[in-house]
Enzyme design. Sequence first.
Site, PDB file in Angstrom:
ATOM      1  N   ASP A 352     -17.890  10.754 -10.653  1.00 40.66           N
ATOM      2  CA  ASP A 352     -18.896  11.015 -11.464  1.00 40.66           C
ATOM      3  C   ASP A 352     -19.229  12.628 -11.487  1.00 40.66           C
ATOM      4  OD1 ASP A 352     -21.495  10.248 -12.869  1.00 40.66           O
ATOM      5  OD2 ASP A 352     -22.549  11.010 -10.955  1.00 40.66           O
ATOM      6  N   ASP A 624     -21.870   7.653  -6.363  1.00 42.55           N
ATOM      7  CA  ASP A 624     -22.996   7.511  -5.172  1.00 42.55           C
ATOM      8  C   ASP A 624     -24.420   7.062  -5.782  1.00 42.55           C
ATOM      9  OD1 ASP A 624     -24.198   9.538  -6.664  1.00 42.55           O
ATOM     10  OD2 ASP A 624     -24.250  11.160  -5.374  1.00 42.55           O
ATOM     11  N   ASN A 692      23.346  -6.519   5.102  1.00 39.88           N
ATOM     12  CA  ASN A 692      23.846  -7.578   5.857  1.00 39.88           C
ATOM     13  C   ASN A 692      24.305  -9.006   5.362  1.00 39.88           C
ATOM     14  OD1 ASN A 692      23.086 -10.075   8.391  1.00 39.88           O
ATOM     15  ND2 ASN A 692      24.502  -8.101   9.137  1.00 39.88           N
ATOM     16  N   ASN A 717      19.221  -8.380  15.486  1.00 40.96           N
ATOM     17  CA  ASN A 717      17.793  -8.310  14.653  1.00 40.96           C
ATOM     18  C   ASN A 717      16.827  -7.917  15.763  1.00 40.96           C
ATOM     19  OD1 ASN A 717      18.958  -8.971  12.224  1.00 40.96           O
ATOM     20  ND2 ASN A 717      18.497 -11.363  12.496  1.00 40.96           N
TER      21      ASN A 717
END
Length: 881
Positions: A352, A624, A692, A717
């Site tokens: 604004d 605001d 993987n 892992n």
Amino acid sequence: MLKPASKKHSNVDIQRIQRIARESRSETLARLQASAEGLSTKKANENRKEYGKNEIGTNTNASKWKLLVESLATPFTLVLIILTLLTTFTSYIVPHGNSDIETVLVMLLILLISVVANFIQKIRIAKVTDKLLNMVSVTTNIRRDGKNMELPTEDVVVGDVINLSAGDMIPADMKLLTSKDLFCSSSYLDGDSEPTEKVANVTLKPSMLADYINYPNILYEGTTIVSGSGSGIVFAVGNNTVFGKEVQKISRKKVKTTLFDREMKQLAKILIIATAILLPLLFIINGLTKGDWGESLIFALVAAVGLTPEVLPIIVNSNLTKGALEMSKQGVVVKQMNAIQNLGSTDVFCIDKTGTLTQKQAVLERHYDLEMEETPRILKFSYLNAYYQTGMKDLIDKAVIDAAGDELDVNEIQRDYNKIDEIPFDYSRKRMSVVVVDNDEHHGQHLLVTKGAAEGMLDISNQVEVNGKSKKLTYAWRERILNQINELNDDGLRVLLVGYKLNPAPVGEFSAKDENDLTIIGYLAYLDSPKESTKESLQDLKNDNVNVKIFTGDNEAVTRAIALQVGLNVDTVYDGEQIETATAEELAEIVEKCNIFVHLTPELRVKIIQALKKNGHTVGYMGDGNKDALAMKVSDVTVTSNSSVDIIKESADIVFEQKDLQLLEQMIITGRKVFSNTMKYIKTFLVTNFGNIIAMVIASLTLPFLPLLPLQLLILNLIYSLSCLVIPFDRVSRNYVKKPQKWSKFVFNFGPIPAIIDLITIALMFYVICPYLVGADYHHWVFQSLFYSGLFVESLWTREMVIHVLRDERFPFFRQHVTPVVILVTFGLAILGSVLPSSNVAPSLGLTQLPIGFTLVVVALEVIYVLLTTAVKHLYLKKIF
């Protein structure tokens, strides 16, 4: 929207509300054992114990049990729990020769680490959130101990008398005791953004009883005061309010679903689908090729665990907490944690104009009559309008009151004129009026004084006043007035017209319909200069690739003048009428090529933001005032200041101490850092596990035994996941934060590279190294243990390398500047994993000692990985892929 609920489905005590609304003021006071003079502190404390606190249950004050449940209920944790249960079932129910107790224990350990660490992070983030929220000052004016005092809204209790004025947000359900021109907006409850008048002394008609939301003498929590004043007595607080009972599920305190949340859900969906495909695929392949269906099932389950980013919630929360604390050091309060992620990906910020580009300190430069001469009469009429209106006094009201105090005898004006009524401002009319009675020269004469935007004022006027005489408002006069306004606008002055009407209507019946047949008497021209820092801040945002779009209710000429002063391009400007009439296709094009929008209503701001989002932008909004409330609801991330009206502070994601574009730019950079470190984990996890899985599927098809034992894959892992926990403590490159960051489809470009390295290792171990060292009998446990050890060590180092290579677009180690803690942890854990084949636990893990020379093989393979990935990164950044 809250609609009147049926008794069958609603837990709102409608009968009680009806009874309070219909009874007299004295009956209500007696019912609540209260006084119109308010409560004492002692009585307030007693009522708090009896009726409860003025709090609605939210996630920020959730119990630790609730946080623990949330830690267990993440999609990834639930998948991990299911896989652990299936593995346990398979180990002890399905016959396959081994109990795999170690595998089950490691899976439980991974699950425990994930849940506990996530739980600890949730507690930490809840504490940080509560601490930050306490920095946002939302207060209400309470009559307590015979005095009016500003107290936090949480201190409100049943029986309190609340003083109401423009800009306030109602902190609890209350019945009006007094009211004066009180107009309220209850869009949070009924979805209607237009203000409605509330009246204290009113008798409800039978036809009104069913619509309890719109009772004229009842105000519900969440309602905002647009104009006027009054007082009310609280009859319900916290969870017992209509807001608390009916709208907890969609309340303003609900955590807003952010763009990051939606992307995370999409990621979870993709990974769950991938798991559902991978698990049966690996099970069938290994079952058919190896013959051990039980072992094959456990291997498939463990491989599926690899697709579960169990530490992602921990890393996300750790990043957010770190970012919020960093922002708080600069006076910034983060109310919605995931908004930090959105801030980092924002590429369009709508702001604004007033108070953001400008100083929000207007100076009345001119009060001209229609001959362009300054006269006291114009200032006097303007003062009546500004002084007697009870809405939020804007910049021009304050400027008029200040100027009149310097040039006129305002005490005499107040003595000669008394207010009768007012017609509050709204964004469709763009004007406001007060009605006063003249007790001096024209005793008893009613005078309606109106100020507003030029076009609207001319539309409701039929006369002009020149040199004390009234003349017909002709087309020529209309054009002359508009030309004079344009000249003032070109000087950067905002201009409002002032008009009046004598004896407009009987007392008590004034409304917007009375704003007609006015006489225009002059202009109010004021200047709201740009902030000195605005030009530099806008350039910084531009350099950061944030497209700033200016929203204003002002006209084009004034906005152009200010925009030029702060270095904005003003070649293209669109006004509200063009936005309103544009088709969806036209609007999609307009919002891309235009950065300045004028004459905007709150609804049109929403329309522009929604068009930007449809075009694929992440949109931020800084505002605001009440006019910004609707726009903030639909934006991806919202910012306001601590001086904003209550409703905006409540709905904003992030609150600054003051509206400051320089601070906004710094916080966007902080958001990008947070987003970057979150994306680092997601990138490395997806690339590592995608590669993987490719390797595991191909190896399962070609090897006569499992590529890795389930326990080995789990430990791999686990070590990798522990390494990833330090990612939030990594630094972010300057190049990365200079542009908005989005989710990317990088996995298909980088995922195959770790798979290539794994497959090279598999080939070397199976056809070269193992046969050379222990012979060609691949059925022998020594051959398989050596094979597993080599693949385990290489795969671990490749995973750690992924963290370093993909953390930055530059060449790793030489051009990147990783933090010491990331180096220490990733390399430390890789070394720890590398010595497992030589440790005492190696036999129980199915591993065996590797020759020293294998270190050179690993080094060579990791160099190949780094070079390959760097080459692909170079092509990826050039958009070849």
